[in-house]
Scaffold this motif. Sequence first.
Motif, PDB file in Angstrom:
ATOM      1  N   GLY A  38       0.792  -1.226   0.000  1.00 39.15           N
ATOM      2  CA  GLY A  38       0.000   0.000   0.000  1.00 39.15           C
ATOM      3  C   GLY A  38       0.819   1.269   0.000  1.00 39.15           C
ATOM      4  N   THR A  39       2.062   1.195  -0.471  1.00 37.16           N
ATOM      5  CA  THR A  39       2.901   2.390  -0.544  1.00 37.16           C
ATOM      6  C   THR A  39       3.318   2.631  -1.991  1.00 37.16           C
ATOM      7  N   GLY A  40       3.662   3.876  -2.271  1.00 32.79           N
ATOM      8  CA  GLY A  40       4.122   4.238  -3.605  1.00 32.79           C
ATOM      9  C   GLY A  40       2.990   4.531  -4.573  1.00 32.79           C
ATOM     10  N   PHE A  41       3.345   4.661  -5.845  1.00 35.26           N
ATOM     11  CA  PHE A  41       2.372   4.985  -6.892  1.00 35.26           C
ATOM     12  C   PHE A  41       2.906   4.497  -8.223  1.00 35.26           C
ATOM     13  N   VAL A  42       2.011   4.444  -9.220  1.00 33.07           N
ATOM     14  CA  VAL A  42       2.376   4.044 -10.583  1.00 33.07           C
ATOM     15  C   VAL A  42       1.976   5.159 -11.537  1.00 33.07           C
ATOM     16  N   ASP A  43       2.918   5.566 -12.356  1.00 32.57           N
ATOM     17  CA  ASP A  43       2.680   6.570 -13.382  1.00 32.57           C
ATOM     18  C   ASP A  43       2.012   5.905 -14.583  1.00 32.57           C
ATOM     19  N   LEU A  44       0.743   6.245 -14.809  1.00 31.66           N
ATOM     20  CA  LEU A  44      -0.004   5.747 -15.967  1.00 31.66           C
ATOM     21  C   LEU A  44      -0.392   6.906 -16.880  1.00 31.66           C
ATOM     22  N   SER A  45       0.483   7.912 -16.928  1.00 31.41           N
ATOM     23  CA  SER A  45       0.138   9.140 -17.636  1.00 31.41           C
ATOM     24  C   SER A  45       0.138   8.982 -19.154  1.00 31.41           C
TER      25      SER A  45
END
Length: 320
Positions: A38-45
């Motif tokens: 549940g940490t961080g993020f994913v760039d789906l730009s």
Amino acid sequence: MKSPLLSLPGAVPAEGTDEGVAAHYGDIFREQRNLARGTGFVDLSHRGVLTVTGDDRLSWLHLLLTQHVSALAPQQATEALVLSPNGHVEHALYLVDDGATTWVHVEPGTQQALIAYLESMKFFYRVEVADATAGYAVVHLPAGSTASTEGAAAVRELPWGRDLFLPRADLAALTAGYGPAAGVWAYEALRIEGHRPRLGFETDHRTIPHEVDWLSTAVHLNKGCYRGQETVARVHNLGRPPRRLVFLHLDGTEEVLPPHGTEVHLASDPQGRSLGIVTSSARHHELGPIALAVVKRNVPVDAPLLAGTVAAGQEVVVPQ
């Protein structure tokens, strides 16, 4: 559209469909574990973004899509498909409505064809469809993330996380507080683990929703007519789609993952007829090498398989 987050330390650009964002930032297993915690993020730009506005937007979309959206509550996430007249999947849409605007993200590069179709179906309805990709970018936060969503134009709440629609101009600044970045390879490994199909990977020009388990998430079986609905109803009532999605546990001794399009055979008949193809594959931080494949409906569910030369055990996603 190249993401500014490719300037983050360790970023390695993705290729193919996911070009424009990072494949990884140096450690794919650490990135997966972060997301699983549940940490961080994913760039789906790199994904396409559409907006639909106007008083008739939900009732109009309801007529065109496989999902029941005429009474879609504000902030409630859903997904839907656009089918061909013969019931084949043409577009997959990931939606949320904020009470005034329906926000949609789609596979990279597919938004223009989708917009062209939607524009052709406007008729007298009070709706406006816009390509918002230049102004907004999609970022994914995993389930359990405590990162603030302040600044997001819209948020899709999902069992496995949140999809945020962020102003593209503020992408770097807003994501700076989200924790460590994870690349699309980590995101894909968790998608495959979750048996979630992806347009253009688990689908081809013949795919119907039943084959890849989209009946459970993207199709409402008791709504009114829409393009391709006759095929959906007929195959659902007969219960016999020609192919089915399976999850594969791959032999971990092989160094190379079977890529998309690799033929699947019975392990007992490696030179026999092709039973289907691998559609997505990844190395998972706990499960090891895994894949999704679409195989013929009548392949025995307990049959050992070969994905190319790689031994594979099946896990049922879509029953026979």
